[in-house]
Design a protein around this motif. Structure first.
Motif, PDB file in Angstrom:
ATOM      1  N   PHE A 169       0.815  -1.211   0.000  1.00  0.00           N
ATOM      2  CA  PHE A 169       0.000   0.000   0.000  1.00  0.00           C
ATOM      3  C   PHE A 169       0.857   1.274   0.000  1.00  0.00           C
ATOM      4  CE2 PHE A 169      -3.516  -2.716   1.591  1.00  0.00           C
ATOM      5  CZ  PHE A 169      -4.521  -2.274   0.741  1.00  0.00           C
ATOM      6  N   PHE A 170       1.934   1.260   0.769  1.00  0.00           N
ATOM      7  CA  PHE A 170       2.749   2.469   0.932  1.00  0.00           C
ATOM      8  C   PHE A 170       4.209   2.161   0.643  1.00  0.00           C
ATOM      9  CE2 PHE A 170      -0.873   2.679   3.811  1.00  0.00           C
ATOM     10  CZ  PHE A 170      -1.472   3.867   3.399  1.00  0.00           C
ATOM     11  N   PRO A 171       4.549   1.988  -0.644  1.00  0.00           N
ATOM     12  CA  PRO A 171       5.900   1.548  -0.991  1.00  0.00           C
ATOM     13  C   PRO A 171       6.997   2.445  -0.406  1.00  0.00           C
ATOM     14  CG  PRO A 171       4.516   1.558  -2.935  1.00  0.00           C
ATOM     15  CD  PRO A 171       3.720   2.200  -1.845  1.00  0.00           C
ATOM     16  N   ASP A 172       6.727   3.723  -0.234  1.00  0.00           N
ATOM     17  CA  ASP A 172       7.791   4.604   0.261  1.00  0.00           C
ATOM     18  C   ASP A 172       8.207   4.290   1.692  1.00  0.00           C
ATOM     19  OD1 ASP A 172       7.507   5.653  -2.165  1.00  0.00           O
ATOM     20  OD2 ASP A 172       7.032   7.710  -1.545  1.00  0.00           O
ATOM     21  N   THR A 173       7.326   3.616   2.437  1.00  0.00           N
ATOM     22  CA  THR A 173       7.743   3.253   3.792  1.00  0.00           C
ATOM     23  C   THR A 173       8.937   2.314   3.736  1.00  0.00           C
ATOM     24  OG1 THR A 173       6.146   1.462   3.768  1.00  0.00           O
ATOM     25  CG2 THR A 173       5.494   3.472   4.908  1.00  0.00           C
ATOM     26  N   ALA A 174       8.998   1.461   2.683  1.00  0.00           N
ATOM     27  CA  ALA A 174      10.125   0.542   2.562  1.00  0.00           C
ATOM     28  C   ALA A 174      11.408   1.366   2.517  1.00  0.00           C
ATOM     29  CB  ALA A 174      10.000  -0.309   1.305  1.00  0.00           C
ATOM     30  N   TYR A 175      11.339   2.461   1.777  1.00  0.00           N
ATOM     31  CA  TYR A 175      12.537   3.277   1.633  1.00  0.00           C
ATOM     32  C   TYR A 175      12.938   3.930   2.964  1.00  0.00           C
ATOM     33  CZ  TYR A 175      15.466   7.144   0.351  1.00  0.00           C
ATOM     34  OH  TYR A 175      16.486   8.042   0.315  1.00  0.00           O
ATOM     35  N   TYR A 176      11.993   4.607   3.617  1.00  0.00           N
ATOM     36  CA  TYR A 176      12.357   5.330   4.849  1.00  0.00           C
ATOM     37  C   TYR A 176      12.648   4.380   6.006  1.00  0.00           C
ATOM     38  CZ  TYR A 176      11.219   9.889   2.939  1.00  0.00           C
ATOM     39  OH  TYR A 176      11.226  11.023   2.206  1.00  0.00           O
ATOM     40  N   TYR A 177      11.669   3.561   6.329  1.00  0.00           N
ATOM     41  CA  TYR A 177      11.858   2.695   7.487  1.00  0.00           C
ATOM     42  C   TYR A 177      12.898   1.631   7.202  1.00  0.00           C
ATOM     43  CZ  TYR A 177       7.933   4.669  10.053  1.00  0.00           C
ATOM     44  OH  TYR A 177       7.108   5.498  10.748  1.00  0.00           O
ATOM     45  N   GLY A 178      12.871   1.107   5.969  1.00  0.00           N
ATOM     46  CA  GLY A 178      13.818   0.041   5.619  1.00  0.00           C
ATOM     47  C   GLY A 178      15.244   0.483   5.871  1.00  0.00           C
ATOM     48  N   THR A 179      15.598   1.676   5.412  1.00  0.00           N
ATOM     49  CA  THR A 179      16.965   2.127   5.577  1.00  0.00           C
ATOM     50  C   THR A 179      17.285   2.375   7.042  1.00  0.00           C
ATOM     51  OG1 THR A 179      16.603   3.224   3.491  1.00  0.00           O
ATOM     52  CG2 THR A 179      18.648   3.719   4.620  1.00  0.00           C
ATOM     53  N   ALA A 180      16.337   2.998   7.747  1.00  0.00           N
ATOM     54  CA  ALA A 180      16.639   3.409   9.118  1.00  0.00           C
ATOM     55  C   ALA A 180      16.655   2.228  10.083  1.00  0.00           C
ATOM     56  CB  ALA A 180      15.618   4.439   9.585  1.00  0.00           C
ATOM     57  N   LEU A 181      15.851   1.231   9.809  1.00  0.00           N
ATOM     58  CA  LEU A 181      15.621   0.207  10.832  1.00  0.00           C
ATOM     59  C   LEU A 181      16.486  -1.034  10.685  1.00  0.00           C
ATOM     60  CD1 LEU A 181      11.752   0.339  11.217  1.00  0.00           C
ATOM     61  CD2 LEU A 181      13.485   1.150  12.805  1.00  0.00           C
ATOM     62  N   LEU A 182      17.552  -0.953   9.906  1.00  0.00           N
ATOM     63  CA  LEU A 182      18.337  -2.168   9.673  1.00  0.00           C
ATOM     64  C   LEU A 182      18.669  -2.891  10.970  1.00  0.00           C
ATOM     65  CD1 LEU A 182      19.804  -4.031   7.694  1.00  0.00           C
ATOM     66  CD2 LEU A 182      21.845  -2.691   8.092  1.00  0.00           C
ATOM     67  N   ILE A 183      19.212  -2.175  11.949  1.00  0.00           N
ATOM     68  CA  ILE A 183      19.632  -2.872  13.164  1.00  0.00           C
ATOM     69  C   ILE A 183      18.453  -3.302  14.038  1.00  0.00           C
ATOM     70  CG2 ILE A 183      20.928  -2.650  15.317  1.00  0.00           C
ATOM     71  CD1 ILE A 183      23.059  -1.223  13.775  1.00  0.00           C
ATOM     72  N   PRO A 184      17.573  -2.373  14.449  1.00  0.00           N
ATOM     73  CA  PRO A 184      16.451  -2.849  15.279  1.00  0.00           C
ATOM     74  C   PRO A 184      15.601  -3.892  14.573  1.00  0.00           C
ATOM     75  CG  PRO A 184      16.267  -0.478  14.825  1.00  0.00           C
ATOM     76  CD  PRO A 184      17.574  -0.917  14.295  1.00  0.00           C
TER      77      PRO A 184
END
Ligand code: HDD
Ligand code: HEM
Ligand code: HEM
Lengths: 447, 337
Positions: free
Chosen positions: B73-88
């Motif tokens: 539904f919200f492909p851009d979340t993959a970009y923002y959260y995906g990059t930021a959340l690698l470790i957690p």
């Protein structure tokens, strides 16, 4: 060599997770089918040995499913973590089958839970058997959906890119692209084939160790008949996959076959090695075979590597992976049909030692073939993550911590793999089939 | 409703579903370990086994549904959260993997082992703690975005009162939801010993959960005043939530209508969770990403919604069957099957 390059490290980590998941995913799709066949035979022939087979396989299956689920969850999240740009593009275009896959999991998970806990709960055996149908459908459907995503990565279609923005999306067209038919049928049938052989390996090893119970003989016969059917099917579908590659990804086929000059009557090259100036040495050549693989007839023209720019060519070592897969495919078909034939004529003993040893090798080999197939097709698509549209390097994360994660996940998979094997061994050792037959009042005789 | 709102509502609904079923599971792990340490294991162990064994895989799918669905539904979340959340994110995956597989190992495979049940208990508290980081981050100020490079500010995250408040809220809520459910289940199973122990747990965790809710509410005012202000507009939903909580606690105290009590707990969290979510809109990640700029194209949105509705026709009857066999079947619950 690693230089903390996020792209390279992300590739290695994806490779590791998918490679590990693929083992459990493959048997996760195939084993429900085998359980269903066994339970059906047990019910129709009123033969408790087959029912017990289904029961014991199901018990082991729970353990492998658990690992399939957790590693699958890992991939699902990891794809967003490691390939955020790719997932952003994928979400716009191929999100539909990914989403539908979760429904397939859901469906399967619900009925698996019910199946495992209701062996003796229904009045008729038929009701319990019927629970397997949604499990088989759910598992196969999840392979179907996820493989359409992979097919899309090979032939992206169903959208347009205008000024860097994805528009005019048609999710159905994206899902049913030219790579879809051969890919899904090849993947699904090899799941069945691999599972049949893995289960056959267990029976063969038991018999080789001197166990004479009729239980293992029935298991071996049943799995071999199934495997023979699936193996022949795999070879036929694999051949069609070759024709697909010829049509849509000729560079992948040419790289797999070290085929440099465009020509008719092209030979198929087996094994060998490549010198510095691209000469093929010590290889076995089957004249005309590559042309036949590509288009049914010996004078099909096969495009060679020289037609392509160097920087869009995949690494040429995929040749070995292709060979490994095809060789094992032939081997599995040979071994299983031979067994079925010998057993059918009754003139010779199908349970002879050399043949049993060849069957026992079949389980691990089929896993190897499956891994080789995936590596061949995925590495063969490089340098693209979305063929012709997005390069792998453009899809990756820019985070600097991928290396650390790689170490953590490598540890995790090692621990999971080792404990899984240990638990399975312990589970079947502490409850040997002879004892279970005795407890359930099933007649156990030796042949 | 626009497609965007339909999309986020569907996802939020599944996340709520995960919140409930996973809390039951996580908390059960902790109680099972805790009571084992106190040598009360036999009392509640079989209750937990009987409920959890058939459903643990289903629980996991709720989560998968959410994170695959949000990329659709919200492909851009993959970009923002995906990059930021690698470790957690990776840490959460590893914990989930350990929990899921060792649960299966311990239940179906090997004999009982203290180590397995320790892992099962500890991950039950660590997973909710790590997953809630996502909600914390969505409030803004924990992520820096400069020319296309997204990164998580760890110093900010670990030194923030708000983020610790959310973690504690998550943990106590898990324990409360779980204990409330298991109390009900034990009562149905007519297992008095287990019932009184679990009831004690439920009452113990009831007030910490509501207090933490209030504290986090207050902390949000400093963290994100804009969000806080729009939360106040939904005061009536928090009111419903509070009333539901009081009813639940009272019923459990009185040992009456425990099924209703659990439904009240579900309402308590439903109201608060949706009030929180609704007031968070339009932001998916404050202030960088809203549901409107991160949304997929229309064709995909329509296809996803159709698939979702078709999927529900498949899922609801199956879930009903599952519940009928394991939750509402008196003989099974009482352990006679
Ligand atoms: C979502 C679709 C998808 C599907 C169904 C698969 N893969 Fe794939 N694969 C990817 C998505 C992907 C990817 C994340 O997009 C990668 C990373 C780099 C790339 O080009 O594609 C990739 C890379 C990749 C590589 C490394 C290639 C390289 O970087 O040189 C290997 C060996 C595999 N995969 C193996 C597998 C296995 C074993 C699968 C079966 C379970 C599989 N793939 C299914
Ligand atoms: C990149 C591609 C893939 C992704 C994103 C993915 C995702 C997932 C996820 C999220 C799960 C866990 C589901 C659950 O919680 O029940 C899972 C499990 C599974 N996957 Fe994969 N998967 C991928 C590749 C594959 C492939 C290629 C196959 C089949 C050939 C496959 C078949 C399965 C099976 C059989 C399970 C077992 C769990 C179950 O029975 O529910 N997956 N996968
Ligand atoms: C017997 C002869 C076989 C032939 C001619 C064959 C042919 C092929 C071809 C041409 C591809 C590439 C398709 C593509 O990239 O789109 C492929 C892929 C693959 N093969 Fe095979 N194959 C054979 C046997 C096997 C066996 C025995 C296994 C495993 C047990 C296997 C597993 C795979 C897998 C997992 C893939 C990747 C998925 C796909 O692209 O379809 N293959 N095969």
């Amino acid at each position: 060599m690693f230089d903390n390059d996020p792209v390279l490290l992300s590739r290695i980590l994806t490779y590791l997770t998918l490679g590990f998941h693929a083992i459990f995913a493959t048997i996760g799709v195939g084993i429900p089918m085998m359980i269903a066949i066994a339970e059906w035979m047990g019910m129709k022939r009123k033969d408790p040995h087959y029912t017990l087979l289904a029961r014991r396989w199901a018990r082991g299956f729970v353990i492998t499913v658990a690992i399939g689920v957790v590693t699958g969850t890992a991939i699902g999240l990891q794809l967003s973590l490691l390939w955020p740009n790719f997932m952003q593009a994928a979400g716009h275009t191929i999100g539909l089958p990914m989403f539908m896959e979760t429904f397939a999991f859901f469906f399967e998970a619900i009925f698996l839970g019910i199946y495992l806990y209701t062996w003796d709960r229904f009045k008729t055996k038929m009701k319990h058997f019927l629970l397997l149908i949604p499990i088989v459908i759910g598992a196969t459907a999840s392979a179907f959906f996820i493989t359409t995503v992979n097919a899309f990565m090979n032939v992206p279609q169903g959208f347009e890119i205008v000024d860097g923005i994805v528009t005019n999306v048609n999710p159905i067209e994206a899902m049913f692209n030219p790579a879809t038919p051969t890919k899904i049928s090849h993947v699904i049938i090899i799941c069945y084939l691999t599972s049949a052989f893995v289960l056959a390996t267990i029976a063969a090893v038991k018999i080789l160790k001197g166990n004479k119970s009729v239980y293992h003989r029935k298991a071996l016969h049943m799995t071999m008949v199934a495997a023979a059917v699936f193996a022949v099917g795999t070879a036929v579908i694999g051949d069609l996959s070759g024709k697909y590659l010829h049509e849509y990804q000729p560079e992948k086929l040419a790289a797999a076959e070290w085929h440099f000059e465009t020509e008719r009557g092209a030979p198929l090259i087996l094994g060998g090695y490549l010198t510095e100036d691209n000469e093929v040495k010590y290889a076995l050549e089957l004249p005309y075979a590559l042309s036949i693989l590509s288009g049914f007839s010996p004078d099909t023209e096969v495009v060679g590597l020289n037609e392509f720019e160097d920087d869009v060519l995949p690494p040429l070592f995929i040749h070995y992976f292709f060979d490994t897969m095809v060789f094992i495919g032939m081997y599995l078909a040979f071994v299983s049909t031979l067994f079925v034939f010998l057993n059918w004529t009754k003139k010779w003993n199908a349970f002879n030692k050399p043949l049993l040893m060849m069957i026992a090798a079949g389980g691990p080999l089929s896993i190897l073939a499956m891994e080789s197939g995936w590596i061949f097709t995925e590495v063969g698509r490089q340098p693209w993550i979305l063929n012709g549209i997005m390069r792998t390097s453009e899809g990756a994360t820019s985070s600097e911590h991928v290396g650390l994660m790689l170490i953590l996940f490598a540890l995790l998979y090692t621990v999971l793999g080792v404990t899984c094997a240990g638990v399975l061994r312990k589970m079947f050792r502490s409850n040997p089939v002879e004892r279970e037959m005795y407890k359930r009042g099933i007649n156990n005789y030796e042949v | 409703m626009t497609y965007e709102v339909v999309g986020i509502t569907v996802l939020w609904l599944f996340l709520y579903g995960y919140l409930i079923v996973a809390s039951v599971d996580f908390g059960a792990g902790f109680f099972s370990y805790y009571s084992k340490r106190k040598n009360k294991e036999s009392v509640i162990h079989s209750i937990i086994q009987r409920y959890l064994s058939p459903v643990w895989e289903v629980t996991n799918v709720f989560l998968v549904f959410f994170f695959i669905g949000i990329v659709g539904f919200f492909p851009d979340t993959a970009y923002y959260y995906g990059t930021a959340l690698l470790i957690p994110g990776s840490v959460a995956i590893i914990l989930l993997a350990i929990r899921g597989s060792y649960y299966a190992f311990a239940t179906y495979g090997a004999k009982e082992s203290n180590f397995y049940s320790f892992l099962y208990g500890a991950t039950g508290l660590l997973i909710p703690a790590s997953l809630t980081t996502v909600l914390t981050i969505s409030e803004g100020g924990y992520i820096s975005v400069d020319d296309g490079n997204v990164s998580l500010l760890y110093g900010e995250l670990f030194s923030s009162l708000y983020s610790w408040g959310v973690v504690i809220l998550a943990v106590v809520s898990v324990l409360f939801i779980s204990a409330a459910f298991l109390t009900y289940y034990a009562a149905r199973a007519k297992d008095n010993e287990a019932f009184s122990l679990l009831r004690k747990y439920a009452l113990t965790w009831a007030f910490p959960s509501i207090i933490m809710g209030i504290i986090v509410f207050a902390l949000l005012e400093q963290r994100n005043p804009e969000h806080f202000a729009s939360m106040l507009e939904y005061w009536w939903m928090f009111g419903i939530s509070f009333m539901a909580f009081l009813t639940a606690a009272w019923l459990i105290w009185k040992k009456k209508n425990l099924g209703i009590a659990f439904i009240m707990v579900m309402i308590q969290y439903f109201a608060a969770f949706f009030a929180y979510g609704a007031s968070h809109l339009p932001y998916l990640l404050y202030p960088h990403l809203t549901i409107y700029d991160g949304f997929t194209n229309e064709a995909m949105a329509a296809a996803l919604i159709i698939a979702f509705i078709a999927g529900l026709f498949l899922l609801i009857p199956s879930l009903y069957l599952l519940m009928r066999l394991f939750l509402f079947d008196a003989e099974y619950v009482e352990g006679r099957r």
